[in-house]
Motif scaffolding. Structure first.
Motif, PDB file in Angstrom:
ATOM      1  N   ASN A 138       0.861  -1.180   0.000  1.00 37.78           N
ATOM      2  CA  ASN A 138       0.000   0.000   0.000  1.00 37.78           C
ATOM      3  C   ASN A 138       0.894   1.224   0.000  1.00 37.78           C
ATOM      4  O   ASN A 138       1.559   1.517   0.998  1.00 37.78           O
ATOM      5  CB  ASN A 138      -0.915  -0.002   1.225  1.00 37.78           C
ATOM      6  N   ASN A 139       0.962   1.897  -1.152  1.00 36.28           N
ATOM      7  CA  ASN A 139       1.801   3.093  -1.288  1.00 36.28           C
ATOM      8  C   ASN A 139       3.254   2.843  -0.877  1.00 36.28           C
ATOM      9  O   ASN A 139       3.852   3.628  -0.130  1.00 36.28           O
ATOM     10  CB  ASN A 139       1.226   4.253  -0.470  1.00 36.28           C
ATOM     11  N   GLY A 140       3.807   1.745  -1.350  1.00 39.59           N
ATOM     12  CA  GLY A 140       5.202   1.440  -1.062  1.00 39.59           C
ATOM     13  C   GLY A 140       5.454   0.868   0.314  1.00 39.59           C
ATOM     14  O   GLY A 140       6.614   0.696   0.707  1.00 39.59           O
ATOM     15  N   GLU A 141       4.398   0.562   1.075  1.00 45.59           N
ATOM     16  CA  GLU A 141       4.539  -0.041   2.396  1.00 45.59           C
ATOM     17  C   GLU A 141       4.129  -1.510   2.327  1.00 45.59           C
ATOM     18  O   GLU A 141       3.107  -1.853   1.727  1.00 45.59           O
ATOM     19  CB  GLU A 141       3.651   0.679   3.415  1.00 45.59           C
ATOM     20  N   LEU A 142       4.921  -2.370   2.963  1.00 44.75           N
ATOM     21  CA  LEU A 142       4.569  -3.779   3.034  1.00 44.75           C
ATOM     22  C   LEU A 142       3.729  -4.006   4.285  1.00 44.75           C
ATOM     23  O   LEU A 142       4.197  -3.834   5.403  1.00 44.75           O
ATOM     24  CB  LEU A 142       5.825  -4.649   3.079  1.00 44.75           C
ATOM     25  N   HIS A 143       2.476  -4.394   4.084  1.00 42.94           N
ATOM     26  CA  HIS A 143       1.545  -4.636   5.185  1.00 42.94           C
ATOM     27  C   HIS A 143       1.414  -6.131   5.442  1.00 42.94           C
ATOM     28  O   HIS A 143       1.460  -6.939   4.519  1.00 42.94           O
ATOM     29  CB  HIS A 143       0.153  -4.086   4.851  1.00 42.94           C
ATOM     30  N   ARG A 144       1.214  -6.456   6.701  1.00 42.25           N
ATOM     31  CA  ARG A 144       0.832  -7.811   7.107  1.00 42.25           C
ATOM     32  C   ARG A 144      -0.518  -7.715   7.788  1.00 42.25           C
ATOM     33  O   ARG A 144      -0.665  -7.083   8.825  1.00 42.25           O
ATOM     34  CB  ARG A 144       1.857  -8.417   8.064  1.00 42.25           C
ATOM     35  N   HIS A 185      -9.884  -6.030  11.254  1.00 44.04           N
ATOM     36  CA  HIS A 185      -8.634  -6.613  10.791  1.00 44.04           C
ATOM     37  C   HIS A 185      -7.504  -6.064  11.654  1.00 44.04           C
ATOM     38  O   HIS A 185      -7.679  -5.081  12.353  1.00 44.04           O
ATOM     39  CB  HIS A 185      -8.370  -6.314   9.306  1.00 44.04           C
ATOM     40  N   GLN A 186      -6.379  -6.727  11.613  1.00 41.35           N
ATOM     41  CA  GLN A 186      -5.206  -6.278  12.349  1.00 41.35           C
ATOM     42  C   GLN A 186      -4.059  -6.126  11.360  1.00 41.35           C
ATOM     43  O   GLN A 186      -3.682  -7.082  10.688  1.00 41.35           O
ATOM     44  CB  GLN A 186      -4.844  -7.288  13.439  1.00 41.35           C
ATOM     45  N   ASP A 187      -3.525  -4.920  11.262  1.00 41.24           N
ATOM     46  CA  ASP A 187      -2.452  -4.634  10.323  1.00 41.24           C
ATOM     47  C   ASP A 187      -1.163  -4.279  11.049  1.00 41.24           C
ATOM     48  O   ASP A 187      -1.189  -3.657  12.108  1.00 41.24           O
ATOM     49  CB  ASP A 187      -2.815  -3.439   9.429  1.00 41.24           C
ATOM     50  N   SER A 188      -0.066  -4.671  10.460  1.00 46.39           N
ATOM     51  CA  SER A 188       1.233  -4.150  10.882  1.00 46.39           C
ATOM     52  C   SER A 188       1.994  -3.793   9.609  1.00 46.39           C
ATOM     53  O   SER A 188       1.896  -4.493   8.605  1.00 46.39           O
ATOM     54  CB  SER A 188       2.005  -5.180  11.708  1.00 46.39           C
ATOM     55  N   ILE A 189       2.721  -2.684   9.653  1.00 46.28           N
ATOM     56  CA  ILE A 189       3.531  -2.253   8.522  1.00 46.28           C
ATOM     57  C   ILE A 189       4.960  -2.714   8.773  1.00 46.28           C
ATOM     58  O   ILE A 189       5.617  -2.268   9.715  1.00 46.28           O
ATOM     59  CB  ILE A 189       3.475  -0.731   8.343  1.00 46.28           C
ATOM     60  N   LEU A 190       5.445  -3.615   7.937  1.00 48.69           N
ATOM     61  CA  LEU A 190       6.759  -4.213   8.159  1.00 48.69           C
ATOM     62  C   LEU A 190       7.883  -3.403   7.537  1.00 48.69           C
ATOM     63  O   LEU A 190       9.003  -3.416   8.039  1.00 48.69           O
ATOM     64  CB  LEU A 190       6.777  -5.635   7.588  1.00 48.69           C
ATOM     65  N   ALA A 191       7.608  -2.738   6.414  1.00 46.77           N
ATOM     66  CA  ALA A 191       8.680  -2.012   5.727  1.00 46.77           C
ATOM     67  C   ALA A 191       8.091  -0.907   4.867  1.00 46.77           C
ATOM     68  O   ALA A 191       6.954  -1.004   4.394  1.00 46.77           O
ATOM     69  CB  ALA A 191       9.500  -2.963   4.854  1.00 46.77           C
ATOM     70  N   THR A 192       8.886   0.153   4.686  1.00 43.56           N
ATOM     71  CA  THR A 192       8.514   1.239   3.773  1.00 43.56           C
ATOM     72  C   THR A 192       9.533   1.295   2.637  1.00 43.56           C
ATOM     73  O   THR A 192      10.572   0.653   2.704  1.00 43.56           O
ATOM     74  CB  THR A 192       8.476   2.584   4.516  1.00 43.56           C
ATOM     75  N   LEU A 234      13.872  -3.057  -1.133  1.00 44.07           N
ATOM     76  CA  LEU A 234      13.610  -1.783  -0.483  1.00 44.07           C
ATOM     77  C   LEU A 234      14.581  -0.733  -0.993  1.00 44.07           C
ATOM     78  O   LEU A 234      15.718  -1.047  -1.348  1.00 44.07           O
ATOM     79  CB  LEU A 234      13.756  -1.912   1.035  1.00 44.07           C
ATOM     80  N   GLN A 235      14.130   0.519  -0.991  1.00 45.16           N
ATOM     81  CA  GLN A 235      15.013   1.612  -1.403  1.00 45.16           C
ATOM     82  C   GLN A 235      14.800   2.824  -0.506  1.00 45.16           C
ATOM     83  O   GLN A 235      13.753   2.975   0.122  1.00 45.16           O
ATOM     84  CB  GLN A 235      14.777   1.988  -2.867  1.00 45.16           C
ATOM     85  N   SER A 236      15.812   3.673  -0.450  1.00 47.59           N
ATOM     86  CA  SER A 236      15.755   4.876   0.365  1.00 47.59           C
ATOM     87  C   SER A 236      14.838   5.899  -0.295  1.00 47.59           C
ATOM     88  O   SER A 236      14.550   5.800  -1.494  1.00 47.59           O
ATOM     89  CB  SER A 236      17.156   5.462   0.533  1.00 47.59           C
ATOM     90  N   PRO A 237      14.364   6.906   0.468  1.00 44.99           N
ATOM     91  CA  PRO A 237      13.501   7.935  -0.121  1.00 44.99           C
ATOM     92  C   PRO A 237      14.140   8.637  -1.317  1.00 44.99           C
ATOM     93  O   PRO A 237      13.448   9.027  -2.261  1.00 44.99           O
ATOM     94  CB  PRO A 237      13.279   8.916   1.036  1.00 44.99           C
TER      95      PRO A 237
END
Length: 255
Positions: A138-144, A185-192, A234-237
């Motif tokens: 979701n918008n470059g974020e990895l969700h679980r 639902h339960q979400d966690s964002i693992l990486a951006t 993954l990449q930096s901003p």
């Protein structure tokens, strides 16, 4: 004065270069930490999975639905989902629900009570309560995301009674688990900064044929898959730094 200006200029340049190097090093450390943590979470979930799913809701495995979308019947697909940007890969896993959270050592299977069932002496013969784990972008974020079964009674109606009459556990523990299971639902964002999330399914060493062919795919296309190859990048901003990892994971559910 000219010499002083030259010396100041040289030191200023060195200072800027040093700060840039430090920033790059910090960014690389952060990226690698998030990359490894994300892949560790995926590996743990895949190993605990009962099977890979082509859909998040197919009326067979579980009654779980994602009510964050309009309409309760939304069907997640491993091929695409409204949240995805830049890739069409979504990892959907079916697991047995446990009394403890993700990765806990003391977790135990949650069993359901059935009419005439005997939880005291034959608990493990009762149906197992299931949940779905979904990895998506979701918008470059990895969700679980964790989605539990809807609370459905043995007759197919929404359950409103005592949780102790629904689960094979005491009332206190049953109520705790019900509170967790009834969340939308339960979400966690693992990486951006995720630029790539690729998933390929295999049976042994043989890649599942036509797995991403829209025309040839079907609901049970992943039923025979027993391992998966996941690539995460993954990449930096600033997009100047990027790291990737590819991992082959075999499901070894032993619950």
């Amino acid at each position: 004065m000219v010499i002083i200006a030259m010396v100041v200029g040289v030191f200023s340049q060195m200072l800027v270069s040093s700060n840039q190097s430090a920033s790059i090093s910090r960014a690389r450390v952060d990226i690698n930490r998030n990359l490894h943590n994300s892949m560790d979470a995926i590996e743990t979930d895949v190993r605990q999975a009962v099977r890979f799913k082509a859909s998040g809701y197919d009326g067979y495995d579980t009654f779980a639905v994602d009510r964050s979308f309009s309409g309760a019947g939304h069907s997640w697909s491993y091929m695409n989902t409204p949240y995805v940007n830049g890739t069409n890969r979504v990892l959907i896993l079916l697991q047995y629900a446990t009394t403890m959270g993700h990765g806990a050592d003391s977790r135990q299977i949650v069993y359901l009570r059935t009419p005439g069932g005997d939880c005291a002496t034959k608990k493990t013969q009762q149906p197992k309560y299931k949940k779905i784990i979904i990895y998506f972008l979701n918008n470059g974020e990895l969700h679980r995301r964790t989605i539990y079964n809807d609370m459905i009674d043995p007759y197919g109606h929404p359950y409103s009674g005592s949780a102790g009459n629904y689960f094979c556990m005491n009332n206190v523990e049953a109520n705790k688990f019900k509170d967790r299971a009834m969340k939308v639902h339960q979400d966690s964002i693992l990486a951006t900064g995720v630029s790539e999330f690729e998933v390929e399914y295999y049976e042994g060493k043989t890649k599942i044929p036509d797995q991403y062919d829209v025309v040839k795919s079907y609901p049970g296309i992943l039923d025979s898959a027993d391992n998966v190859v996941v690539t995460l990048k993954l990449q930096s901003p600033s997009k100047q730094i990027s790291e990737s990892q590819t991992l082959t994971i075999r499901k070894i559910n032993n619950l």
